[in-house]
Design a protein around this motif. Structure first.
Motif, PDB file in Angstrom:
ATOM      1  N   ARG A  46       0.843  -1.191   0.000  1.00 58.75           N
ATOM      2  CA  ARG A  46       0.000   0.000   0.000  1.00 58.75           C
ATOM      3  C   ARG A  46       0.883   1.247   0.000  1.00 58.75           C
ATOM      4  N   GLU A  51      -5.021   4.782   1.480  1.00 56.87           N
ATOM      5  CA  GLU A  51      -5.638   3.455   1.585  1.00 56.87           C
ATOM      6  C   GLU A  51      -5.996   2.867   0.226  1.00 56.87           C
ATOM      7  N   HIS A 102      -6.241  -6.212   0.403  1.00 56.40           N
ATOM      8  CA  HIS A 102      -5.998  -4.820   0.798  1.00 56.40           C
ATOM      9  C   HIS A 102      -7.316  -4.085   1.065  1.00 56.40           C
ATOM     10  N   HIS A 106      -7.573  -3.314   6.523  1.00 56.97           N
ATOM     11  CA  HIS A 106      -6.872  -2.033   6.595  1.00 56.97           C
ATOM     12  C   HIS A 106      -5.604  -2.115   7.438  1.00 56.97           C
ATOM     13  N   ASP A 107      -5.430  -3.238   8.154  1.00 53.73           N
ATOM     14  CA  ASP A 107      -4.211  -3.442   8.922  1.00 53.73           C
ATOM     15  C   ASP A 107      -3.094  -4.031   8.069  1.00 53.73           C
TER      16      ASP A 107
END
Length: 255
Positions: A46, A51, A102, A106-107
């Motif tokens: 990422r 995000e 992904h 979100h971690d």
């Protein structure tokens, strides 16, 4: 191969450039440890602070050819936002698998998918990954995802992420291996250990003799002690050593 048409370092933030360098290093490490598959498979990261944006390899490069500037930027919808080398694009299967993880997690900052020989072998065994070694016990109850054909159907994404859940490793049945990490060093280390566990299992099973299993409480204790939240995160000590090893061989991954 044609020369890259642009150096992206002046066009991206310092944080993104560092991620590009680490991701390129991760690509270079995979063939050194026997975990690449010609021009196939993917490692995504990422873009820091965004995000929706991911970095992925150009479809047509060997892993050993990838450097920081050659990585393509896409969004979770699959749109190409930056392609430094117009002769190559993104493999749709890479987008489907990686955007799924992904988008749901979100971690997760880095996702690695492989078709290694040992990984494919274990993925085809009904028993899956067995707790035969300390390395395998690190994965406890690893996740599994049933094979649905080449990963080009976006409908598969929900099922894939449901099977992965909150875990960091999954065996794709009759396909290969998948890991998800909070950063690139952790993801590489997780995949390395999973690959080594699969190789050891294949070797042990090939001996055609009875397999020895530790006691269940020992297996559970080992799995607990090897959880990243129990000990230091994987990659903290290992990654600088990996970078030094690459630099001794070929530092062009940094360009």
């Amino acid at each position: 191969m044609n020369t890259l048409t642009m150096n992206v370092k002046p066009a991206v933030s310092a944080a993104e450039w560092e991620t590009r360098v680490n991701l390129a290093a991760c690509y270079r490490l995979m063939p050194l440890f026997g975990m690449s598959d010609l021009i196939y498979n993917h490692i995504t990261a990422r873009v820091p602070g965004d995000e929706d944006r991911l970095l992925i390899n150009p479809y047509g490069y060997l892993y050993e050819e990838i450097n920081a500037s050659s990585l393509i930027t896409i969004n979770l919808a699959g749109d190409v936002l930056l392609n430094p080398h117009g002769d190559y694009d993104v493999n749709p299967a890479g987008y489907v698998i990686h955007s799924a993880v992904h988008g749901a997690r979100h971690d997760v900052e880095c996702v690695i998918h492989t078709h290694s020989r040992a990984g494919m072998a274990v993925s085809a065994l009904e028993c899956g990954l067995l707790p035969l070694t300390q390395t395998a016990m690190r994965f406890g109850t690893i996740a599994y995802h049933e094979y649905e054909g080449p990963a080009v159907d976006t409908d598969e994404r929900d099922r894939l992420t449901q099977d992965l859940g909150g875990g960091d490793a999954m065996i794709l049945r009759n396909h290969g291996l998948l890991v998800a990490g909070a950063d690139i060093p952790q993801a590489f280390n997780t995949m390395y250990w999973l690959e080594m566990a699969c190789r050891a299992q294949v070797d042990a099973m090939a001996c055609n003799t009875d397999l020895h299993y530790p006691a269940r409480d020992v297996i559970a204790k080992t799995a607990h002690l090897y959880k990243p939240e129990t000990r230091r995160p994987y990659g903290v000590l290992e990654w600088p050593a990996m970078l030094r090893m690459l630099e001794r061989r070929d530092a062009s991954f940094r360009t």
